[in-house]
Scaffold this motif. Structure first.
Motif, mmCIF file in Angstrom:
data_model
loop_
_atom_site.group_PDB
_atom_site.id
_atom_site.type_symbol
_atom_site.label_atom_id
_atom_site.label_comp_id
_atom_site.label_asym_id
_atom_site.label_seq_id
_atom_site.Cartn_x
_atom_site.Cartn_y
_atom_site.Cartn_z
ATOM 1 N N ILE A 59 32.524 -70.498 101.155
ATOM 2 C CA ILE A 59 31.305 -71.276 101.353
ATOM 3 C C ILE A 59 30.495 -71.201 100.053
ATOM 4 N N PRO A 60 30.005 -72.323 99.526
ATOM 5 C CA PRO A 60 29.243 -72.274 98.273
ATOM 6 C C PRO A 60 28.071 -71.305 98.357
ATOM 7 N N PRO A 61 27.858 -70.509 97.323
ATOM 8 C CA PRO A 61 26.778 -69.505 97.367
ATOM 9 C C PRO A 61 25.410 -70.092 97.679
ATOM 10 N N GLU A 62 25.136 -71.292 97.177
ATOM 11 C CA GLU A 62 23.822 -71.884 97.438
ATOM 12 C C GLU A 62 23.658 -72.242 98.918
ATOM 13 N N ILE A 63 24.762 -72.550 99.593
ATOM 14 C CA ILE A 63 24.694 -72.841 101.026
ATOM 15 C C ILE A 63 24.524 -71.547 101.815
ATOM 16 N N ASP A 78 16.016 -57.511 113.906
ATOM 17 C CA ASP A 78 15.703 -56.088 113.997
ATOM 18 C C ASP A 78 16.734 -55.247 113.261
ATOM 19 N N ALA A 79 17.885 -55.838 112.990
ATOM 20 C CA ALA A 79 18.928 -55.191 112.190
ATOM 21 C C ALA A 79 19.830 -56.281 111.635
ATOM 22 N N ILE A 80 20.510 -55.954 110.537
ATOM 23 C CA ILE A 80 21.406 -56.895 109.865
ATOM 24 C C ILE A 80 22.759 -56.226 109.695
ATOM 25 N N LYS A 81 23.816 -56.967 109.995
ATOM 26 C CA LYS A 81 25.171 -56.518 109.717
ATOM 27 C C LYS A 81 25.768 -57.437 108.649
ATOM 28 N N ILE A 82 26.367 -56.859 107.618
ATOM 29 C CA ILE A 82 27.059 -57.630 106.586
ATOM 30 C C ILE A 82 28.543 -57.321 106.678
ATOM 31 N N GLY A 83 29.347 -58.366 106.690
ATOM 32 C CA GLY A 83 30.792 -58.208 106.704
ATOM 33 C C GLY A 83 31.407 -58.750 105.431
ATOM 34 N N MET A 84 32.176 -59.828 105.558
ATOM 35 C CA MET A 84 32.968 -60.335 104.441
ATOM 36 C C MET A 84 32.093 -60.979 103.361
ATOM 37 N N VAL A 85 32.041 -60.330 102.201
ATOM 38 C CA VAL A 85 31.365 -60.859 101.026
ATOM 39 C C VAL A 85 32.370 -60.735 99.881
ATOM 40 N N HIS A 86 33.088 -61.799 99.581
ATOM 41 C CA HIS A 86 34.314 -61.679 98.793
ATOM 42 C C HIS A 86 34.224 -62.237 97.379
ATOM 43 N N VAL A 93 23.579 -63.603 95.641
ATOM 44 C CA VAL A 93 22.569 -64.344 96.401
ATOM 45 C C VAL A 93 22.134 -63.560 97.639
ATOM 46 N N ILE A 94 23.058 -62.861 98.288
ATOM 47 C CA ILE A 94 22.696 -62.080 99.466
ATOM 48 C C ILE A 94 21.789 -60.918 99.072
ATOM 49 N N ALA A 95 22.133 -60.216 98.003
ATOM 50 C CA ALA A 95 21.315 -59.086 97.559
ATOM 51 C C ALA A 95 19.920 -59.542 97.153
ATOM 52 N N ALA A 96 19.826 -60.665 96.455
ATOM 53 C CA ALA A 96 18.531 -61.153 95.983
ATOM 54 C C ALA A 96 17.589 -61.452 97.136
ATOM 55 N N ILE A 97 18.131 -61.964 98.232
ATOM 56 C CA ILE A 97 17.280 -62.288 99.382
ATOM 57 C C ILE A 97 16.970 -61.048 100.210
ATOM 58 N N LEU A 98 17.973 -60.225 100.488
ATOM 59 C CA LEU A 98 17.745 -59.078 101.369
ATOM 60 C C LEU A 98 16.847 -58.021 100.752
ATOM 61 N N GLN A 99 16.801 -57.948 99.438
ATOM 62 C CA GLN A 99 15.926 -56.936 98.839
ATOM 63 C C GLN A 99 14.447 -57.249 99.080
ATOM 64 N N GLN A 100 14.164 -58.437 99.560
ATOM 65 C CA GLN A 100 12.790 -58.797 99.922
ATOM 66 C C GLN A 100 12.395 -58.265 101.309
ATOM 67 N N TYR A 101 13.364 -57.706 102.046
ATOM 68 C CA TYR A 101 13.126 -57.246 103.412
ATOM 69 C C TYR A 101 13.582 -55.792 103.567
ATOM 70 N N PRO A 102 12.967 -54.863 102.828
ATOM 71 C CA PRO A 102 13.467 -53.481 102.830
ATOM 72 C C PRO A 102 13.256 -52.735 104.129
ATOM 73 N N ASP A 103 12.433 -53.266 105.031
ATOM 74 C CA ASP A 103 12.154 -52.569 106.285
ATOM 75 C C ASP A 103 13.183 -52.858 107.367
ATOM 76 N N SER A 131 27.042 -51.977 93.004
ATOM 77 C CA SER A 131 25.777 -51.921 92.274
ATOM 78 C C SER A 131 24.636 -52.644 92.987
ATOM 79 N N GLU A 132 24.935 -53.686 93.772
ATOM 80 C CA GLU A 132 23.859 -54.504 94.329
ATOM 81 C C GLU A 132 23.707 -54.410 95.847
ATOM 82 N N LEU A 133 24.812 -54.226 96.575
ATOM 83 C CA LEU A 133 24.693 -54.164 98.028
ATOM 84 C C LEU A 133 24.638 -52.746 98.573
#
Length: 287
Positions: A59-63, A78-86, A93-103, A131-133
């Motif tokens: 899937i394109p990263p921007e999508i 209330d919680a996030i699960k991350i699976g396949m990030v290949h 892009v996932i790290a850049a967004i999730l770092q805004q929600y550290p709680d 390094s990022e996730l």
């Protein structure tokens, strides 16, 4: 009518599984079965069945980024699960967004090797993940094949699990659940680490069945589900492992497909939980 309640929400960021046992399908089955409400972001479209993976359509990263932003601006998990990030681009892009929600607690299952043994990730992506996730994740949940990829060493016994866990924790993890289900033993051993060392050892009887497709996805989604329900980390891990053990046992004698069959996620489904709606109106706000 005034809306007074909400559901415990778990967001899964993962790949697709057309055979239904793993990925987003396995995650949503698990989250629903625990009484939580699933939302999802699709990262990849693997072409697979119970016999293995034949191809992966990215899937394109921007999508992916747009999916993630769109969900988070509307439904706060209330919680996030991350699976396949290949791919490296997806990691970024996932790290850049999730770092805004550290709680929000994050459970990361570093999907690198399928149950069938098929390698799902390019080596160049591993450093980016580490390094990022890893620093963003409350917990990472590699199996022994994935731990071998992360450490460069094969793991064949519990003593080697301890050595591998110590090496992985040096990569910046906050907590690590090292799963020992691939050891050739009758007892399954898993180790929960924090930065001071092993804090809990979990053991259970291994169920001899090839219906294990999606077991890692299910475990990480269940941990996220129990965190969303308010459990602390060690209890969430313990409850999730009990859930997976039952799901494997209840599906062990069922034939779905010609290869590694799925778990029975709905052996004892829970009614969806209602909880008081928080004052922030359940909308995610970057910190």
């Amino acid at each position: 009518m005034k809306k007074k309640y909400t559901y415990p929400v778990v967001l899964t960021i993962a790949g697709f599984d057309g055979s239904g046992g793993a990925g987003i399908q396995g995650d949503t089955n698990t989250i629903n079965a625990l009484g939580c409400y699933p939302t999802s972001v699709l990262t990849a479209l693997p072409v697979q069945n119970t016999g293995g993976v034949k191809a992966i359509h990215s899937i394109p990263p921007e999508i992916v980024a747009l999916q993630l932003q769109t969900i988070l601006e509307d439904i706060r998990p209330d919680a996030i699960k991350i699976g396949m990030v290949h791919t490296q681009e997806l990691v970024a892009v996932i790290a850049a967004i999730l770092q805004q929600y550290p709680d929000i607690p994050v459970v990361f299952d570093p999907v690198m090797v399928a149950t069938s043994g098929h390698r799902l990730i390019e080596p160049a992506t591993i450093d980016k993940i580490v390094s990022e996730l890893f620093p963003l994740a409350t917990l990472i949940t590699p199996n022994l094949d994935e731990a071998a990829v992360l450490t460069g060493n094969a793991i064949t016994n519990v003593a080697e699990m301890y050595r591998a866990g110590a090496m992985i924790m040096q990569k910046g993890c906050r907590h690590l659940l090292l799963k020992g289900g691939h050891l050739p033993t009758n007892e399954l051993t898993s180790l929960l680490w924090d930065r001071q060392g092993v804090i809990v050892t979990y053991t259970s009887e291994k169920i001899m069945t090839n219906n294990m497709h999606g077991s890692g996805c299910t475990l990480s989604a269940a941990i996220a589900g129990y965190l969303a329900l308010g459990e602390n980390l060690s209890d969430a891990v313990s409850l999730a492992q009990q859930y997976v053990h039952r799901a494997i046992a209840e599906g062990a004698d069922v034939a779905i497909g010609k290869g590694n069959g799925p778990l029975n996620h709905f052996f004892e489904p829970q009614q969806r939980v209602k909880k008081e709606k928080p004052r922030y109106n359940n909308e995610a706000s970057p910190k």
